[in-house]
Design an enzyme around this catalytic site. Structure first.
Site, PDB file in Angstrom:
ATOM      1  N   CYS A 440       0.825  -1.210   0.000  1.00  0.00           N
ATOM      2  CA  CYS A 440       0.000   0.000   0.000  1.00  0.00           C
ATOM      3  C   CYS A 440       0.856   1.256   0.000  1.00  0.00           C
ATOM      4  CB  CYS A 440      -0.900   0.006   1.235  1.00  0.00           C
ATOM      5  SG  CYS A 440      -2.195  -1.228   1.214  1.00  0.00           S
ATOM      6  N   GLU A 442       4.057   1.462   2.148  1.00  0.00           N
ATOM      7  CA  GLU A 442       5.186   1.204   3.035  1.00  0.00           C
ATOM      8  C   GLU A 442       6.524   1.392   2.312  1.00  0.00           C
ATOM      9  OE1 GLU A 442       2.571  -2.526   3.367  1.00  0.00           O
ATOM     10  OE2 GLU A 442       2.444  -0.708   2.172  1.00  0.00           O
TER      11      GLU A 442
END
Length: 849
Positions: A440, A442
């Site tokens: 997502c 990170e």
């Protein structure tokens, strides 16, 4: 910096791409049993070997015997399943949940799969071998009763790695492209030769290095099987053009990934073999290509300069690869699909940013990658863009054009926040400048990191609910006794109690994550994956044993805005305005603001007023007063049901007061500071801990789409949210509460400490398509982005789609099968999502410029 004159001309997608897309989306994803059968066969044959070698032998067995398919029109080959978007099963991680869901998989409200009775029979037969041998069972055995109790109470979940492979990694693709797996085998052989055999750890190192060699050779042999298949198909092909394509494919697969790639086409094919085999070895998602425009650029540049390839051919190869990446799929248990709805695989590919030396890294492939996303209009790869103060305006405008398509792609990331945040976690400056995004949101340095991102979802409002209950949840002691809610004399005192509960529950979260971490190291080391991450070969350790140079664990907090808004509402309504008491507020929360009958004492449950509406109760009190009744307040209190202290109904007085309090997302310093502190309470606690791989914990603040199921498991909150409603999405404001426009919302979010949340933060904004009309609309979006990033926001992504379109898609899903939207840190086909997740996207604040 890129010269504008060097930018590739925009080209249209070819007819081949349309055919491949039609082929890909031709049916519902189907579960297949072949991999489960093959790994079980192998493990039965290798019970005498160490685990690391069993894993290597299993991959070798699977790649040697799995059925190969080269689909019509493909230029990039390699299949994971017989059917496009099919799904294999990985029984070594977990399997019991699937037993109970065989009959419901095809009836789900989201992420539907078909499965034949023959496949069910085959899988049940394989599963019996794995009983007592799975990663999940070993992880459970490591956990304390308190940890399991907290998980069962929905305080947090580690289901992502509890049931599945870890994934969440980017390997050193450039290494494979430049030396091939022959080079990796040579490196492992040299490490064996030079190892100190007198040391006790040599035994384990040798086993690991042997496993690397077996795995790498298996990858080489697998590619040669495709070379043979392409050659065979070419010999029977009547169409001369397709025959030449198949002959080229055969020659390419003979060379790569065994040897260094000698052309752009070879580099693309070699990349895909790596991406595919990682998925076959382990079903972890978020296997992210990361800085594709950087490591592929030398091959592009060489071929283009040498006249070997035209830009139009480059674009078609990229489009073909983008379609292949949408073949990757996995099945999750039905509960997990609520947090990961839409068949997401999170293959994050990022463009732009800067070099290790701090120069702008934008090149022609940066634009071509964005163009490929515009051509295929599919969720994968999850394309992203790095932004810094020297990013070319042309690149940002190109990205804004793609955003305007309504795919929720690309996501935007701020170098000025992420690079310092990684350096603060002891990542070198050069490596931090070379970061990409996993899954997502990170950040990590690719090819050197085992980040364990998405290690858990932690429910911040649930901790607040337990604090209000003084450690009690649903009548059961679950947390610490930090004081009766009614006893707190200030919001500061209550926040101190909340922080103590946070300390306790984060400690349980750490215990759960480390239990799962140990279990993967013991039962599921991954030699193929490890062979492409520095410094596993040098250390003689798999990733799961701590072989990577950088090791982290990254659990994320969910519901920051709910807790912040609730704290602010308590401060405003109870302590500042003194309009209600804490006791009245607690009663209202327990009754879900009157929407459900609270537990009542025997006396009040029999009250004749119990069946009356709030308006009738008020009228009765007025009548008693006007008639001069001498009834005492105590006597009146015995008649009035408990919920009368807090007026009931959707428009109940107390709930209206809470909703009317200042809200995060409107550029109000007072509430924004509370939100900042709420985030810090969680983040500071998480970062205290270490993991079994010799690394540290780093916090994140994002939900994937877990804000929906976590909200379903959370009671009413003091921000006015009713029980069961979704929690706030990432660090975004609560849906509908950011009423001062997109700039105000961005200003509020930027005030959070994004640096400490080095595992990532997620900010969603939704725009009506009219907001981005014409060149002016694109320029406004870029200006909003730069303004937000100048204030140290970390990430933002945009859904550009109207509420009316989404509502129509709910009513007429057959008309919108190709509709892709941003869910959380990923995009997915809207009609594949669970209804509650669809509603959450629809209800997000729709902004205009």
């Amino acid at each position: 910096m890129l010269n504008v004159l060097d930018m590739p001309k925009t080209v249209a997608a070819t007819g081949r791409i349309t055919k491949l897309l039609d082929q890909l989306m031709s049916g519902t994803p189907e579960i297949e049993a072949e991999r489960a059968v093959l790994i079980t066969e192998s493990f039965k044959q290798t019970e005498h070997l160490p685990t690391i070698l069993r894993r290597a032998k299993a991959l070798e067995h699977i790649l040697k015997h799995m059925t190969l398919v080269i689909r019509d029109e493909e230029l990039v080959v390699g299949n994971l399943t017989l059917k496009p978007r099919g799904c294999q099963i990985f029984p070594e991680f977990s399997n019991k949940w699937l037993y109970s869901e065989f009959d419901t998989i095809a009836k789900r409200t989201g992420d539907v799969f078909t499965i034949t009775s023959e496949t069910v029979s085959k899988l049940k037969e394989q599963f019996s071998y794995w009983d007592g041998r799975t990663v999940q069972e070993l992880a459970t055995s490591f956990m304390t009763p308190e940890t399991i109790e907290a998980m069962n109470a929905d305080v947090f979940t580690v289901g992502n790695y509890y049931n599945n492979g870890v994934g969440h990694i980017s390997v050193d693709y450039a290494k494979v492209l430049n030396v091939g797996f022959k080079g990796i085998i040579d490196e492992a052989e040299e490490a064996k030769r030079t190892a100190d055999r007198s040391k006790p750890d040599f035994i384990k190192k040798e086993q690991f290095l042997n496993a690397v060699i077996v795995s790498a050779q298996a990858a080489i042999d697998f590619a040669k099987r495709f070379a043979d298949l392409a050659r065979s198909l070419a010999a029977r092909m009547a169409d001369s053009e397709r025959r030449r394509e198949l002959e080229t494919i055969s020659a390419i697969c003979e060379r790569v990934p065994a040897y260094p790639a000698a052309s752009f086409h070879e580099a693309v094919q070699s990349f895909w073999f790596v991406q595919m085999i990682i998925q076959i070895e382990s079903n972890g998602h978020s296997i992210s290509p990361m800085r594709f425009d950087q490591y592929m650029y030398p091959f592009y540049q060489k071929d283009l300069a040498g006249g070997v390839i035209r830009h139009e051919q480059v674009q078609e190869l990229l489009d073909c690869l983008w379609i292949k990446m949408n073949e990757v799929n996995k099945i999750r248990d039905e509960g997990s699909t609520k947090a990961f709805g839409g068949y997401p695989m999170f293959q994050n590919l990022i463009v732009g940013g800067q070099t290790e030396e701090g120069q702008d890294a934008t090149n022609e492939l940066s634009f071509a990658c964005l163009e490929a996303t515009a051509h295929v209009k599919m969720p994968q790869p999850s394309i992203s863009i790095r932004v810094w103060n020297r990013s070319p305006e042309e690149l940002l405008l190109k990205a804004a054009e793609v955003s305007r398509l309504g795919l929720g792609l690309p996501a935007y990331y701020n170098d000025e926040v992420i690079i310092p945040s990684l350096v603060s976690r002891s990542v070198s400056l050069a490596d931090a400048r070379d970061y990409g995004i996993i899954g997502c949101v990170e950040p990590q340095k690719g090819g050197k990191t085992e980040g364990w991102h998405d290690a858990a979802f932690f429910n911040l409002p649930k901790v607040m609910e337990i604090t209000i209950g003084n450690g009690i949840l649903n009548g059961k002691k679950i947390g610490l006794q930090t004081g009766e809610f009614a006893s707190f004399t200030s919001i500061e005192k209550f926040m101190e109690a909340y922080a103590k509960q946070m300390e306790y529950f984060v400690s349980l979260l750490i215990q759960a994550d480390n239990s799962v971490d140990y279990a993967h190291g013991e039962r599921a080391p991954l030699p193929f994956l490890s062979s492409m991450v520095y410094d596993c070969i040098g250390r003689g350790k798999s990733l799961q044993e701590g072989g990577a140079f950088y090791n982290f664990t990254g659990p994320q907090g969910v519901g920051v805005a709910n807790v912040a808004d609730a704290m602010q509402a308590i401060k405003s309504v109870v302590f500042d305005q003194k309009k209600v008491t804490l006791a009245e507020l607690k009663a209202a929360l327990e009754s879900n603001f009157g929407s459900s009958q609270p537990s009542a004492s025997p006396d009040s449950s029999q009250s004749p007023l119990n069946s009356l509406s709030q308006e009738h109760i008020v009228e009765l009190i007025k009548k008693l007063i006007l008639e001069g009744s001498n009834i005492s307040l105590d006597q009146l209190g015995s008649l009035v049901p408990r919920q009368a202290a807090a007026p009931t109904g959707n428009e109940g007085y107390l709930r209206e007061l809470l909703i009317a309090a200042p809200k995060f997302g409107n550029d109000i310093d007072e509430v924004d500071e509370i939100a900042r502190q709420v985030g810090l309470v969680y983040c500071r606690e998480v970062q205290k801990y270490t993991n079994p791989r010799g690394g540290t914990f780093q916090p994140g603040l994002y939900p994937v789409s877990a804000n929906v199921p976590m909200g379903a498991a959370t009671g009413a909150t003091a921000d006015g949210r009713k029980a069961g409603e979704p929690l706030a999405d990432g660090v975004s404001p609560v849906s509908g509460r950011d009423t001062n426009g997109p700039t105000a919302a961005a200003n509020s979010v930027s005030k959070l400490d994004h640096h400490i949340a080095s595992n990532g933060t997620l900010f969603n904004q939704k725009f009506h398509p009219s907001a981005l009309n014409g060149p002016a609309g694109l320029s406004k979006l870029v200006s909003l982005l730069r303004g937000y990033f100048d204030q140290k926001g970390m990430h933002v992504q945009f859904n550009v789609i109207s509420r009316e379109t989404l509502l129509d898609a709910q009513r007429n899903p057959e008309k919108y099968k190709s509709l892709v939207v941003r869910v959380a840190g990923y995009s997915a086909h809207f009609t594949n999502l669970d209804r509650k997740l669809q509603d959450d996207i629809i209800n997000r604040t729709e902004q205009n410029m």
